[in-house]
Design a protein around this motif. Sequence first.
Motif, short mmCIF file in Angstrom:
data_model
loop_
_atom_site.label_atom_id
_atom_site.label_comp_id
_atom_site.label_asym_id
_atom_site.label_seq_id
_atom_site.Cartn_x
_atom_site.Cartn_y
_atom_site.Cartn_z
N GLY A 27 12.31 -17.77 -1.18
CA GLY A 27 11.38 -16.70 -1.57
C GLY A 27 11.81 -15.99 -2.84
O GLY A 27 10.98 -15.70 -3.71
N LYS A 28 13.09 -15.73 -2.96
CA LYS A 28 13.61 -15.10 -4.18
C LYS A 28 13.45 -16.03 -5.38
O LYS A 28 13.06 -15.59 -6.47
CB LYS A 28 15.09 -14.73 -4.00
N ALA A 29 13.78 -17.31 -5.18
CA ALA A 29 13.68 -18.27 -6.29
C ALA A 29 12.25 -18.43 -6.77
O ALA A 29 12.01 -18.59 -7.97
CB ALA A 29 14.25 -19.63 -5.84
N LEU A 30 11.29 -18.38 -5.86
CA LEU A 30 9.89 -18.57 -6.22
C LEU A 30 9.17 -17.27 -6.57
O LEU A 30 8.04 -17.30 -7.04
CB LEU A 30 9.15 -19.26 -5.07
N GLY A 31 9.83 -16.14 -6.30
CA GLY A 31 9.20 -14.85 -6.56
C GLY A 31 8.04 -14.57 -5.63
O GLY A 31 7.13 -13.81 -5.96
N ASN A 32 8.07 -15.17 -4.44
CA ASN A 32 6.98 -15.01 -3.47
C ASN A 32 7.57 -15.17 -2.08
O ASN A 32 8.16 -16.21 -1.76
CB ASN A 32 5.90 -16.06 -3.72
N SER A 33 7.39 -14.19 -1.25
CA SER A 33 7.98 -14.23 0.10
C SER A 33 7.11 -14.98 1.11
O SER A 33 7.54 -15.17 2.24
CB SER A 33 8.21 -12.80 0.60
N TYR A 34 5.93 -15.40 0.75
CA TYR A 34 5.03 -16.05 1.69
C TYR A 34 5.07 -17.58 1.60
O TYR A 34 4.85 -18.26 2.59
CB TYR A 34 3.59 -15.53 1.50
N ILE A 35 5.36 -18.10 0.41
CA ILE A 35 5.41 -19.55 0.24
C ILE A 35 6.48 -20.20 1.12
O ILE A 35 6.23 -21.26 1.71
CB ILE A 35 5.57 -19.92 -1.25
N PRO A 36 7.69 -19.62 1.25
CA PRO A 36 8.70 -20.26 2.11
C PRO A 36 8.24 -20.47 3.55
O PRO A 36 8.59 -21.47 4.17
CB PRO A 36 9.88 -19.31 2.04
N ALA A 37 7.45 -19.56 4.08
CA ALA A 37 6.96 -19.74 5.45
C ALA A 37 6.04 -20.95 5.51
O ALA A 37 6.10 -21.74 6.47
CB ALA A 37 6.23 -18.48 5.93
N THR A 38 5.22 -21.14 4.49
CA THR A 38 4.33 -22.30 4.45
C THR A 38 5.13 -23.59 4.35
O THR A 38 4.86 -24.56 5.05
CB THR A 38 3.37 -22.19 3.24
N VAL A 39 6.13 -23.60 3.46
CA VAL A 39 6.99 -24.78 3.30
C VAL A 39 7.72 -25.06 4.61
O VAL A 39 7.80 -26.22 5.05
CB VAL A 39 8.00 -24.56 2.14
N MET A 41 6.86 -24.22 7.73
CA MET A 41 5.94 -24.71 8.77
C MET A 41 5.48 -26.14 8.48
O MET A 41 5.37 -26.96 9.40
CB MET A 41 4.74 -23.78 8.91
N ALA A 42 5.24 -26.46 7.21
CA ALA A 42 4.78 -27.80 6.85
C ALA A 42 5.88 -28.83 7.10
O ALA A 42 5.62 -29.90 7.68
CB ALA A 42 4.33 -27.83 5.38
N SER A 43 7.10 -28.53 6.67
CA SER A 43 8.19 -29.48 6.91
C SER A 43 8.50 -29.57 8.40
O SER A 43 8.79 -30.66 8.93
CB SER A 43 9.43 -29.11 6.10
#
Length: 148
Positions: A27-39, A41-43
């Motif tokens: 989340g820190k690396a991408l500047g978005n705390s919501y994308i990691p949850a998607t990644v 759940m998908a993986s």
Amino acid sequence: MNWLLAPLAVLLGAALTTQVATNTELGKALGNSYIPATVNMASGLLVTMILTWALTSEWPSREMVREAPWYVWPAGGVLGATYLTGNILLAPKLGAGALVALIVAGQLIFSVLLDHFGWFGFAQHSAGIARLAGCCLMIAGVFLISRF
């Protein structure tokens, strides 16, 4: 309790804490705390699908599927996504120790309630003095971990 399985449960706890850390870092690396949850759940979906396909020899009947309460179908995914996103948002603010202590305390207290009232199909086990004392000690542990 089966003490032979206890080390595996401890490893699962370490895996869960590592998941919190890696999701927070992503989340820190991408500047978005919501994308990691998607990644996450998908993986997780991909791995779970592979494991289910590889390890399931008998599938449930239509009747078994119909007999399951309606709320159990979406509950795991909704609660899992809420848990993941909450971890990613709270970890940088609380720190790993306090966050995990609070999560474990919440799990312990709610599990004692589940057992006491026999909710969600659990066998009823009264919340006696020992269990309530354990909950109090857990809360004290949360205080010590988060204060020092």
